[in-house]
Design an enzyme around this catalytic site. Structure first.
Site, PDB file in Angstrom:
ATOM      1  N   CYS A 190      30.099  35.478  37.497  1.00 56.43           N
ATOM      2  CA  CYS A 190      31.313  35.152  38.246  1.00 56.43           C
ATOM      3  C   CYS A 190      31.241  33.706  38.742  1.00 56.43           C
ATOM      4  O   CYS A 190      30.851  33.451  39.886  1.00 56.43           O
ATOM      5  CB  CYS A 190      31.504  36.120  39.417  1.00 56.43           C
ATOM      6  SG  CYS A 190      33.097  35.909  40.238  1.00 56.43           S
ATOM      7  N   GLU A 523      50.471  47.229  44.404  1.00 53.27           N
ATOM      8  CA  GLU A 523      49.828  48.532  44.224  1.00 53.27           C
ATOM      9  C   GLU A 523      48.579  48.402  43.343  1.00 53.27           C
ATOM     10  O   GLU A 523      47.582  49.090  43.547  1.00 53.27           O
ATOM     11  CB  GLU A 523      50.825  49.529  43.634  1.00 53.27           C
ATOM     12  CG  GLU A 523      51.946  49.885  44.614  1.00 53.27           C
ATOM     13  CD  GLU A 523      53.063  50.718  44.003  1.00 53.27           C
ATOM     14  OE1 GLU A 523      53.339  51.804  44.539  1.00 53.27           O
ATOM     15  OE2 GLU A 523      53.676  50.288  43.007  1.00 53.27           O
TER      16      GLU A 523
END
Length: 552
Positions: A190, A523
């Site tokens: 990352c 969501e």
């Protein structure tokens, strides 16, 4: 320049006092313009040529980094005066004939259209307060924050916890904390988080030599490498012997309190790497891959952008699945709601026996092994990130493959609520409370909506997601019917969950687009919060159980 990037005082910009910010901006502006004048072309550059980008590149001795930081401030600072003044300084530099940077990419996420995210400067009072707190603590308003702010209640808890772990009193020195963050993020390649914490590590006085590779860090940190890789990829293998090795290695030993701090940091950054990849977080504007000094070209992209983490070409051509509401995706929402209703009715009518519940768990655990992406190929970590950890070939492996059996971890025997929470709070006061609040907010967060439907009880769906993640880690809740998971989570959703949780670096925009096609981006971000917290808690449970066994 006399006031090199590292020597310029930027901290005044974090003040809530406008006069303090104005004084800091004047000092920065004067320093930047003095240096710019020494390298500017003798003849003034006509405005038309300046607009065409026909300018001299800035000298490399620190000015580029300062200009990139000013660009970030002009776009991402919650204080309007800082945004405006930063933009004005950049314009003055450009007028001198020096090329200034421009952002690469469009917004904080490569998966979410910028127009659907919160624009800095248009946030409401609650969000502005969160943005100001974040900027004051970190000196930046990062892209993770700009995506998490879809859910302000969670973001407030997340920022409070992260601030405590990194900056408040605790067992570990500040530079160790950022270095552990680098080690953890690097396990998942990352570069977004690695870059942020390299800067923070240097800012708090960390030794630059440590950044040349883990072998250049103190032996005490090197010894943490084994625990780091197991926690990230195979936490079920952690035993009390691993804990004993860290606590009893003569002069390089860890204290229990230090180890708890380290474990919480490792699990925090493993799970934050999941969020970063799961939501397609873009590189920060002032970091590598977030800006360019090249003038815009016809295509807007070149191969160096792509290798630096900005996958512009891929994103533009990305699957249009979510672009047009289809009858099929609308039906998908209705079908899911109908299944939830039927399952609730079945619950009310009959309850499966304990034997049947256990069988369903084992079946779901076994089936989760075979959930894998069609894009699931091995990817070698880049040297730039892999130098921060050892054993680059060590990755996620399903724990029941190759006939190897690992006993199921029964949550009733060792749970966060009854065991982990008190252990963390005892050895690292207040952190148990902060983590507990964050777990609860993520698990219980609901707006009672599903796509276009309102007044929906989503608790069954949230529990299925959380328990599916724990099931992948071998953790079983005796009172949960794992048959519900297959009813509620379809294959594309399971592929996304497993990829984000276990091998986040392999997450693609296509995976993000292909599940819950009619749901809002907020969501899908909510789903990622569940993945982050369920993963962090699963890792913590294995590590804390091993520490408890060592202590007893």
């Amino acid at each position: 320049m006399e006031e090199r990037e590292g020597e310029l005082r930027w901290d005044g910009l974090c003040s809530r006092d406008a006069a303090t910010r104005a004084a800091a901006l004047d000092t920065i502006g004067q320093a930047v313009l003095r240096r710019s004048e020494t390298i500017a072309p003798v003849a003034p550059v006509p405005p038309a040529r300046a607009a065409d980008g026909l300018l001299v590149p800035a000298a490399r001795d620190g000015l580029n980094q300062v200009l990139a930081r000013l660009l970030m401030l002009s776009k991402r600072c919650p204080f309007p005066d800082v945004r405006e003044k930063s933009e004005a300084i950049l314009s003055e530099v450009q007028e001198l004939g020096i090329r200034i940077p421009r952002p690469l990419g469009h917004g904080p996420s490569r998966f979410i259209p910028e127009k659907e995210t919160i624009q800095v400067g248009s946030e409401d009072a609650v969000m502005h307060s969160l943005f100001s707190d974040s900027f004051a603590a970190l000196g930046r308003l990062d892209n993770v924050t700009l995506v998490m702010v879809f859910h302000p209640q969670y973001l407030e808890s997340f920022l409070k916890t992260q601030h405590y772990l990194l900056q408040m009193d605790g067992p570990l020195p500040l530079h160790y904390r950022h270095y552990i963050g680098i080690m953890a993020a690097a396990r998942h390649q990352c570069s977004y988080l690695v870059n942020l914490h390299v800067n923070d590590f240097l800012h708090v006085g960390g030794d630059p030599k440590w950044l040349n590779g883990l072998e250049n860090a103190p032996q005490k940190l090197q010894n943490l490498g084994e625990l780091n890789k197991m926690l990230a990829h195979r936490p079920w293998l952690i035993t009390k012997e691993h804990i004993e090795q860290l606590l009893k290695t003569e002069e390089n030993s860890w204290s229990l309190a230090e180890l708890i701090h380290a474990v919480v940091l490792l699990t925090h950054y493993h799970s934050l790497a999941s969020f970063t990849f799961g939501c397609g977080i873009s590189p920060e504007i002032d970091c590598e891959g977030g800006h360019t000094f090249r003038p815009p070209s016809v295509s807007n992209y070149c191969i160096c952008d792509i290798t630096n983490g900005y996958h512009g070409v891929e994103e533009i051509q990305a699957s249009p699945i979510a672009a047009i509401p289809s009858t099929e995706s609308v039906c998908e929402v209705e079908a899911l709601m109908e299944k939830m209703k039927q399952l609730q009715e079945c619950r009310d009518e009959e309850e499966a026996s304990q034997e049947e519940m256990a069988t369903r768990f084992e079946r779901e655990k076994r089936e989760s092994m075979f959930v894998c992406s069609s894009e699931d190929e091995e990817s070698a970590p880049t040297r730039d990130v892999s130098r921060h950890f050892e054993d680059t070939s060590y990755g996620y492996k399903d724990f029941s493959r190759h006939g190897m059996h690992v006993p199921t971890f029964r949550a009733q025997d060792y749970s966060w609520e009854d065991h982990g929470y008190s252990l963390v709070n005892r050895l690292y006061p207040d952190v148990g409370q902060l983590l507990d609040e964050k777990f609860h907010i993520a698990y219980n967060l609901t707006y009672n909506t599903m796509a276009m439907h309102k007044d929906v009880d989503t608790s069954m769906l949230r529990r299925a997601i959380w328990n599916y993640i724990h099931c992948m880690f071998g953790i079983r809740y005796d009172d949960y019917d794992y048959g519900e998971i297959n009813q509620l989570l379809d294959r594309s959703f399971k592929v996304y969950i497993k990829t984000v949780v276990c091998t986040p670096e392999k997450t693609t925009k296509r995976m993000y687009d292909s599940f819950w096609r009619q749901f809002e981006h907020s969501e899908k971000v909510h789903v990622n919060l569940l993945l982050v917290e369920a993963r962090m808690q699963a890792e913590l449970l294995y590590a804390l159980r091993a520490i408890t066994r060592y202590m007893t």
